[in-house]
Design an enzyme around this catalytic site. Sequence first.
Site, PDB file in Angstrom:
ATOM      1  N   HIS A   1      48.791  31.045-114.493  1.00  0.00           N
ATOM      2  CA  HIS A   1      47.657  30.856-113.584  1.00  0.00           C
ATOM      3  C   HIS A   1      47.411  32.121-112.780  1.00  0.00           C
ATOM      4  CE1 HIS A   1      48.197  26.527-114.389  1.00  0.00           C
ATOM      5  NE2 HIS A   1      46.930  26.416-113.988  1.00  0.00           N
TER       6      HIS A   1
ATOM      7  N   LYS B   1      47.248  30.816-106.920  1.00  0.00           N
ATOM      8  CA  LYS B   1      47.771  29.456-107.022  1.00  0.00           C
ATOM      9  C   LYS B   1      49.071  29.351-106.231  1.00  0.00           C
ATOM     10  CE  LYS B   1      48.668  25.671-110.217  1.00  0.00           C
ATOM     11  NZ  LYS B   1      47.824  24.781-109.383  1.00  0.00           N
TER      12      LYS B   1
ATOM     13  N   ARG C   1      39.626  25.409 -94.466  1.00  0.00           N
ATOM     14  CA  ARG C   1      40.973  25.047 -94.016  1.00  0.00           C
ATOM     15  C   ARG C   1      41.013  24.658 -92.543  1.00  0.00           C
ATOM     16  NH1 ARG C   1      45.791  29.115 -95.501  1.00  0.00           N
ATOM     17  NH2 ARG C   1      44.591  28.966 -97.443  1.00  0.00           N
TER      18      ARG C   1
ATOM     19  N   GLY D   1      50.608  21.527-111.410  1.00  0.00           N
ATOM     20  CA  GLY D   1      50.573  20.076-111.565  1.00  0.00           C
ATOM     21  C   GLY D   1      50.339  19.666-113.006  1.00  0.00           C
TER      22      GLY D   1
ATOM     23  N   GLY E   1      41.934  16.877-106.658  1.00  0.00           N
ATOM     24  CA  GLY E   1      42.505  17.741-107.682  1.00  0.00           C
ATOM     25  C   GLY E   1      43.503  18.725-107.115  1.00  0.00           C
ATOM     26  N   THR E   2      43.873  18.543-105.846  1.00  0.00           N
ATOM     27  CA  THR E   2      44.880  19.401-105.227  1.00  0.00           C
ATOM     28  C   THR E   2      46.263  19.007-105.740  1.00  0.00           C
ATOM     29  OG1 THR E   2      43.526  19.532-103.229  1.00  0.00           O
ATOM     30  CG2 THR E   2      45.826  20.215-103.033  1.00  0.00           C
ATOM     31  N   THR E   3      47.067  19.985-106.108  1.00  0.00           N
ATOM     32  CA  THR E   3      48.425  19.699-106.584  1.00  0.00           C
ATOM     33  C   THR E   3      49.443  20.202-105.562  1.00  0.00           C
ATOM     34  OG1 THR E   3      48.472  21.771-107.872  1.00  0.00           O
ATOM     35  CG2 THR E   3      47.729  19.788-108.999  1.00  0.00           C
TER      36      THR E   3
ATOM     37  N   GLY F   1      44.012  13.716-109.978  1.00  0.00           N
ATOM     38  CA  GLY F   1      44.251  14.305-111.290  1.00  0.00           C
ATOM     39  C   GLY F   1      44.917  15.656-111.135  1.00  0.00           C
TER      40      GLY F   1
END
EC number: 1.17.1.8
Length: 232
Positions: A131, A135, A32, A141, A71-73, A96
Amino acid sequence: MKIALLGYGKMGKVIEKVALERNHEIVLKKGRNDNYDGLENADIAIDFSIPTSAVANISACFERNIPVISGTTGWLEDYDKMVALCGEKNGSFIYGSNFSLGVNVFFELNDYLAKMMANLKQYNVSMEEIHHTQKLDAPSGTAISLANGIIKNTNYAKWTLEKASASEIHIEAKRIENIPGTHSVYYDSEVDQIEIKHTAHTREGFALGSVVAAEWLFGKKGVFTMKDVLGI
């Protein structure tokens, strides 16, 4: 391929394992608070970070002419901006909401079922997603993609996490420790229920799909989806 991992949490570590097993090399593991030093050495980047980092990560790739899989939502209000930047920089991009190969088949099944159910007004549709507690976004997503698939093929107008009206799809979002991802779609009537469900057993399915997508995207230009990758 030489792969940059943008996001090196639990998913990033699983992607690393899968990529190495498929004879790829990891040239950057960005956490990060890390910078982008070394990104220019990558053939492609895979972004599984956090919603507040995704746009910066994807933009950094386009600025350096690095194809990127994301793939990050939870950041899709800026998706159109990223598509425009990809075009401006002649870049390569796949976003995605879920890279699991099985989930992408599930998306197609969901669309097909919605088309069949569209005129059966006695059924009300609802959804549930579960999940792990780490999350950050809710609903997932994947759940949003499933809801949008239903909306596209029926008279439903939108989804909601609250109590749903007749034109809304209720999504129940649950957070339970150590659940990689479970998505269920329900069609309920007074006499029966139809349910379709996808359960992820591990994170490796998501990781494998992202690496397969990276392999497919390498050498191409433009904006694509997992439907392109899988030919469906």
